[in-house]
Design an enzyme around this catalytic site. Structure first.
Site, PDB file in Angstrom:
ATOM      1  N   CYS A   1       5.573  -6.462  15.436  1.00  0.00           N
ATOM      2  CA  CYS A   1       4.994  -5.583  16.466  1.00  0.00           C
ATOM      3  C   CYS A   1       3.486  -5.866  16.505  1.00  0.00           C
ATOM      4  O   CYS A   1       2.797  -5.717  15.486  1.00  0.00           O
ATOM      5  CB  CYS A   1       5.246  -4.117  16.128  1.00  0.00           C
ATOM      6  SG  CYS A   1       6.972  -3.761  15.764  1.00  0.00           S
TER       7      CYS A   1
ATOM      8  N   CYS B   1      -1.389   5.375  10.320  1.00  0.00           N
ATOM      9  CA  CYS B   1      -0.197   4.667  10.781  1.00  0.00           C
ATOM     10  C   CYS B   1      -0.577   3.306  11.342  1.00  0.00           C
ATOM     11  O   CYS B   1      -1.463   3.206  12.185  1.00  0.00           O
ATOM     12  CB  CYS B   1       0.472   5.438  11.914  1.00  0.00           C
ATOM     13  SG  CYS B   1       1.148   6.991  11.428  1.00  0.00           S
TER      14      CYS B   1
ATOM     15  N   CYS C   1       0.549  -3.452  15.214  1.00  0.00           N
ATOM     16  CA  CYS C   1       0.625  -2.942  13.841  1.00  0.00           C
ATOM     17  C   CYS C   1       0.010  -3.959  12.884  1.00  0.00           C
ATOM     18  O   CYS C   1       0.350  -5.145  12.921  1.00  0.00           O
ATOM     19  CB  CYS C   1       2.101  -2.703  13.493  1.00  0.00           C
ATOM     20  SG  CYS C   1       2.409  -2.414  11.748  1.00  0.00           S
TER      21      CYS C   1
ATOM     22  N   GLU D   1       0.832  -1.206   0.000  1.00  0.00           N
ATOM     23  CA  GLU D   1       0.000   0.000   0.000  1.00  0.00           C
ATOM     24  C   GLU D   1       0.868   1.259   0.000  1.00  0.00           C
ATOM     25  O   GLU D   1       1.995   1.246   0.499  1.00  0.00           O
ATOM     26  CB  GLU D   1      -0.934  -0.025   1.206  1.00  0.00           C
ATOM     27  CG  GLU D   1      -1.908  -1.195   1.096  1.00  0.00           C
ATOM     28  CD  GLU D   1      -2.921  -1.279   2.220  1.00  0.00           C
ATOM     29  OE1 GLU D   1      -4.093  -1.491   1.913  1.00  0.00           O
ATOM     30  OE2 GLU D   1      -2.549  -1.129   3.392  1.00  0.00           O
TER      31      GLU D   1
END
Ligand code: SAH
Ligand code: SF4
Length: 363
Positions: free
Chosen positions: A128, A344, A131, A104
């Site tokens: 992580c 994010c 995420c 993306e």
């Protein structure tokens, strides 16, 4: 390559990977045009890079040559979806790669700048938990051309608004794919004409990458995704901390600072009740003062695989005030594109399970 480059993913994407239109540098491209008049290279190269024109639209280049080049050098990214939010100010692309994997790219317009957020890998091996990219695992490294093409294509959509900034904050860990990421940075700087000071590389804390960056000539910006300033919590939030614990990371940042004298930013995703307490602000402030670092606070964005929520806005402001009280500069990052999973840590959140089977090995 860093020790984190999975050996099976070395090379472009395995032996059968095609050479893509933006994989070649100017000299390699020139070799393909050896039989043409010498001005042809400038026409084609500057046309598809600096001017960002589609190869097929280069009307000053003979059609037969355009066709030959298009067949020899296919594009690397096929748009699967293009989503728009924030009243047109945020655009996200889901691209399909030649081997069926997905990445993306996000284009964000602000009052004073236009930023493209690029991916450096399909997926990410760093794991992580908060995420979405980490939750999906690692597919492969991107080639130089796959990184550069993201910028070229986002820039085309952005026109007439000029892209001013590039951030390596999309999918993947740039320093786990150091060589290709860095070649892409050099190409973006030299061939697309974006100043190095407007390019930011974000790392989860891969120390050998920070050490190499300190040796590079181009003055790009470094952001480190810290999220915790003690090893117990950071081991849990960011598993690579077990390999590169905080004292190694901070030493590397200190050496980077000594070599470059450029301000480092720390990224801190605020997670409700996890890393948003006064003691967290105090620990972070100690590191920031030592490194003269700036903090970007990002209220945690929701992802399917992580149940804990982001810190609510009033306590985000409190955390920022606590840092400022300790003499540390902190900015709260405006969340963009949450409704299209473009914010994010959300990249890959909306992906359907259509990718080819994933490699099992992570290192
Ligand atoms: N792998 C690199 C580059 C990706 S940048 C890195 O981690 O730095 C993506 C940024 O978004 C990083 O700062 C990352 O920590 C942050 N992030 C990841 N998941 C998030 C989430 N759910 N909410 C807010 N920020 C997140
Ligand atoms: Fe990878 Fe960065 Fe996501 Fe961690 S935060 S899993 S390093 S993309």
């Amino acid at each position: 390559m860093t020790p984190l480059d999975p050996p099976q993913a070395a090379g472009r994407a395995g032996r059968t990977a095609p050479t893509l239109r933006y994989d070649l540098d100017r000299e390699e491209f020139g070799a393909l045009l050896a039989d043409e008049p010498s001005y042809r290279l400038d026409q084609v190269w500057d046309g598809i890079h600096a001017r960002g024109t589609e190869l097929d639209d280069l009307s000053n280049v003979p059609k037969a040559l355009r066709q030959r080049l298009a067949e020899m050098l296919p594009l690397g990214l096929t748009p699967e979806t293009e989503s728009v939010s924030d009243g047109g100010e945020t655009v996200k692309w889901l691209w399909k790669l030649h081997d069926g994997h997905h990445i993306e790219t996000v284009l964000m317009h602000y009052d004073d700048r236009t930023t493209v957020c690029v991916s450096s890998q399909a997926g990410c091996a760093m794991g992580c938990g908060f995420c979405a990219t980490g939750q999906s695992g690692f597919d492969r490294h991107l080639s130089v051309g796959e990184i550069v093409e993201q910028v070229v294509r986002a820039r085309r959509t952005s026109a007439p608004r000029r892209v001013s900034n590039i951030v390596f904050m999309g999918m993947g860990e740039p320093f786990a794919n150091y060589d290709r990421t860095w070649s892409a940075v050099e190409r973006i700087h030299r061939d697309l004409g974006l100043g190095a000071r407007h390019i930011t590389i974000s790392t989860v804390g891969v120390v050998p990458g920070i050490e190499r960056l300190a040796e590079e000539a181009l003055p790009v910006n470094l952001a480190v995704s810290l999220h915790a300033a003690n090893d117990d919590l950071r081991d849990e939030l960011v598993p690579i901390n077990r390999q590169y614990p905080l004292n190694h990371l901070v030493d590397a940042c200190e050496r980077y600072l000594a070599a470059k004298n450029r301000r480092i930013s720390f990224e801190w995703a605020l997670i409700d009740g996890v890393n948003d307490q006064p003691v967290d602000a105090q620990e972070l402030a100690v590191l920031c003062r030592r490194l003269r670092a700036h903090v970007n606070l990002i209220p945690l964005n929701p992802t399917p695989g992580y149940l804990t929520r982001g810190t609510p806005p009033d306590r985000v402001r409190e955390f920022r005030d606590q840092l400022e009280h300790c003499g540390v500069n902190a900015t709260v990052r405006h969340t963009r594109g949450t409704e299209i999973d473009a914010a994010c840590g959300q990249l890959r959140a909306s992906r359907q399970l259509v990718d080819p089977p994933r490699r099992r090995t992570r290192s």
